[in-house]
Design an enzyme around this catalytic site. Structure first.
Site, short mmCIF file in Angstrom:
data_model
loop_
_atom_site.label_atom_id
_atom_site.label_comp_id
_atom_site.label_asym_id
_atom_site.label_seq_id
_atom_site.Cartn_x
_atom_site.Cartn_y
_atom_site.Cartn_z
N CYS A 162 -0.12 11.86 -6.09
CA CYS A 162 -0.61 10.48 -6.03
C CYS A 162 -0.50 9.86 -4.64
O CYS A 162 -1.01 8.76 -4.40
CB CYS A 162 0.17 9.62 -7.03
SG CYS A 162 0.12 10.29 -8.70
N HIS A 303 2.29 0.59 -5.24
CA HIS A 303 1.93 1.76 -6.05
C HIS A 303 1.84 1.31 -7.51
O HIS A 303 0.90 1.67 -8.21
CB HIS A 303 2.97 2.85 -5.86
CG HIS A 303 2.59 4.16 -6.49
ND1 HIS A 303 1.38 4.77 -6.27
CD2 HIS A 303 3.27 4.98 -7.33
CE1 HIS A 303 1.33 5.92 -6.95
NE2 HIS A 303 2.46 6.05 -7.61
N GLU A 314 10.25 1.10 -7.12
CA GLU A 314 9.50 0.60 -5.98
C GLU A 314 10.04 -0.75 -5.52
O GLU A 314 10.06 -1.05 -4.32
CB GLU A 314 8.02 0.48 -6.33
CG GLU A 314 7.14 0.14 -5.15
CD GLU A 314 5.65 0.25 -5.46
OE1 GLU A 314 4.86 0.21 -4.50
OE2 GLU A 314 5.28 0.37 -6.64
N LYS A 335 -3.72 -1.48 -9.57
CA LYS A 335 -3.83 -0.52 -10.67
C LYS A 335 -3.90 -1.23 -12.02
O LYS A 335 -4.31 -0.63 -13.01
CB LYS A 335 -2.65 0.46 -10.65
CG LYS A 335 -2.70 1.51 -9.55
CD LYS A 335 -1.57 2.52 -9.70
CE LYS A 335 -1.61 3.60 -8.63
NZ LYS A 335 -1.18 3.11 -7.31
N HIS A 340 -4.71 4.17 -12.63
CA HIS A 340 -4.11 5.01 -11.60
C HIS A 340 -5.09 6.13 -11.25
O HIS A 340 -5.30 7.05 -12.04
CB HIS A 340 -2.80 5.58 -12.10
CG HIS A 340 -2.00 6.29 -11.05
ND1 HIS A 340 -2.50 6.62 -9.82
CD2 HIS A 340 -0.71 6.75 -11.06
CE1 HIS A 340 -1.57 7.24 -9.11
NE2 HIS A 340 -0.47 7.31 -9.85
N PHE A 401 4.08 12.88 -7.64
CA PHE A 401 4.92 13.91 -8.25
C PHE A 401 5.40 14.89 -7.17
O PHE A 401 4.64 15.28 -6.29
CB PHE A 401 4.11 14.68 -9.29
CG PHE A 401 4.03 14.02 -10.65
CD1 PHE A 401 4.53 12.75 -10.87
CD2 PHE A 401 3.45 14.69 -11.73
CE1 PHE A 401 4.45 12.15 -12.12
CE2 PHE A 401 3.37 14.10 -12.98
CZ PHE A 401 3.87 12.83 -13.18
#
Length: 413
Positions: A162, A303, A314, A335, A340, A401
């Site tokens: 991501c 994010h 975050e 998002k 996403h 990830f």
């Protein structure tokens, strides 16, 4: 150090098939999440996603060539065409001949993988479609941009989950700074909305699933009722150009890509480090690279995945990187509207930063009805309605990830 500016924008997103459509939807707080149509979602626990809608590949490229591309590649070529047109270099063979492509892709042609494996088993292991490999491999989107528009500089694909879109912009920034290129098309592309992908993310307990009756409420970053992210798709391309080169040709300059920072958690394959220290470091590195302090930043595009681990983690990163200045920061997660978009997330959210600077507007985080203060979310996430305010510096970070962290900073020129 050579300065790098943005001179062209292109976008295919769940909110529209152009930059103008996408930004208009964002300013109005519209949501691109709906019941999935790319496949029949009935057998699956997750029944909604943020799909690109009413996309006609033939409007951007040769229809015959498009039939040999996976969806993520079609989106990438379409966004590249828009960006080149916007930068007024579509027909400038001298510039294109030396231009490069740096594209972030998390997975690639997953719908091709799924359908080809189906053919493999149905034919007793005897047949797969002949274009299986050329369509599914992640580098084919960047390669098709190069082929379609005659770009003969370096063509690189960055796969950091991501964070891919952010890292592609950062790598392109460094590439232009060091003098290897004057012009680079940089961004991200992804389309993994298919049954196999949905099930694969579902078993990781990563996806939202409880909002089938009102899917537009499903992506709700920092909200107390969030239950996972919503899969999105699309592509975003920026034309990045060395500042003096852009000035010499009279290019319109949207903003300066002023800084980039990256770090790696070294912690877990799918979960961010909950202490937020290393994620916060990539933000600090980006600000240092841009020559700014935390107090200089007006807007941060989060994010903000709508997962419990990300949103609280975050927030910790922001406290570490910004200190007391975090409480004065305008924050939002777009998002909530786009879902996403995985490998395209960082580039799409970089576009949001650029448009925020251009329009002095901070987008909202929609569906933020009750901030999860008990879960550690204690900052200003711009709930439900965007605000008009001066934005001279904006930044965005994305976390993938494997612990990949990337952050970019944009300045008004």
């Amino acid at each position: 150090m050579r300065r790098v500016v943005v001179t062209g924008l292109g976008c295919v997103s769940p909110l529209g098939n152009s930059v103008a459509e996408t930004w208009d939807a964002v300013t109005k707080g519209k949501c691109g999440v709906a019941t999935t149509t790319h496949y029949d979602p009935a057998p699956f626990k997750v029944k909604y996603s943020a799909e690109v809608k009413n996309f006609d590949a033939g409007a951007f490229m040769d229809s015959k060539a498009a039939r040999k591309m996976a969806r993520f590649t079609q989106y990438a070529v379409a966004a590249a065409k828009q960006a080149l047109d916007d930068a007024s270099i579509t027909d400038n063979k001298e510039i294109l001949d030396k231009a490069g492509v740096f594209l972030g892709v998390g997975i690639g042609g997953f719908e091709v993988t799924e359908s080809s494996i189906g053919s493999y088993f149905k034919t007793d292991f005897q047949r797969v479609p002949p274009m299986t490999i050329p369509e599914l491999i992640p580098n084919e989107a960047a390669a098709n941009i190069s082929i379609t528009f005659g770009l003969h500089g370096a063509t690189h694909t960055i796969a950091t989950a991501c964070a891919s879109g952010s890292d592609a912009l950062g790598d392109a920034l460094d590439n232009i700074r060091c003098g290897r290129h004057d012009v680079v098309l940089a961004g991200g592309a992804e389309s993994t909305i298919n049954g196999f992908s949905t099930l694969s993310f579902t078993v990781l307990q990563a996806l939202s699933s409880k909002w089938a009756d009102c899917p537009e409420k499903a992506s709700r970053p920092f909200d107390k009722q969030r239950d996972g992210f919503v899969m999105g798709e699309g592509a975003t391309i920026l034309v990045l150009e060395e500042y003096e080169h852009a000035k010499a040709r009279g290019a319109h300059i949207y903003a300066e890509l002023a800084g980039y920072g990256a770090s790696s958690d070294g912690y877990h394959l799918t979960a961010p480090n909950p202490d937020g220290i290393i994620g916060g470091r990539c933000m600090t590195l980006a600000m240092k690279d841009a020559g700014i302090t935390p107090a200089d930043v007006q807007y941060y595009n989060a994010h903000g995945t709508s997962t419990h681990l990300n949103d609280s983690g975050e927030t910790k990163m922001l406290h570490m990187a910004f200190g007391e200045a975090a409480y004065n920061l305008h924050i939002s997660s777009t998002k909530s509207m786009t879902g996403h978009c995985l490998g395209n997330a960082g580039s799409l959210e970089a576009l949001m930063c650029i448009k925020a600077i251009e329009n002095n507007f901070v987008p909202p985080t929609i569906d933020l009805d009750e901030v999860d203060a008990e879960g550690g979310c204690d900052l200003n996430y711009t709930p439900n309605k965007g605000i008009e305010t001066k934005v001279d510096i904006a930044m965005s970070a994305n976390f993938g990830f494997g612990g990949h962290n990337g952050c970019v900073v944009f300045k008004r020129v």
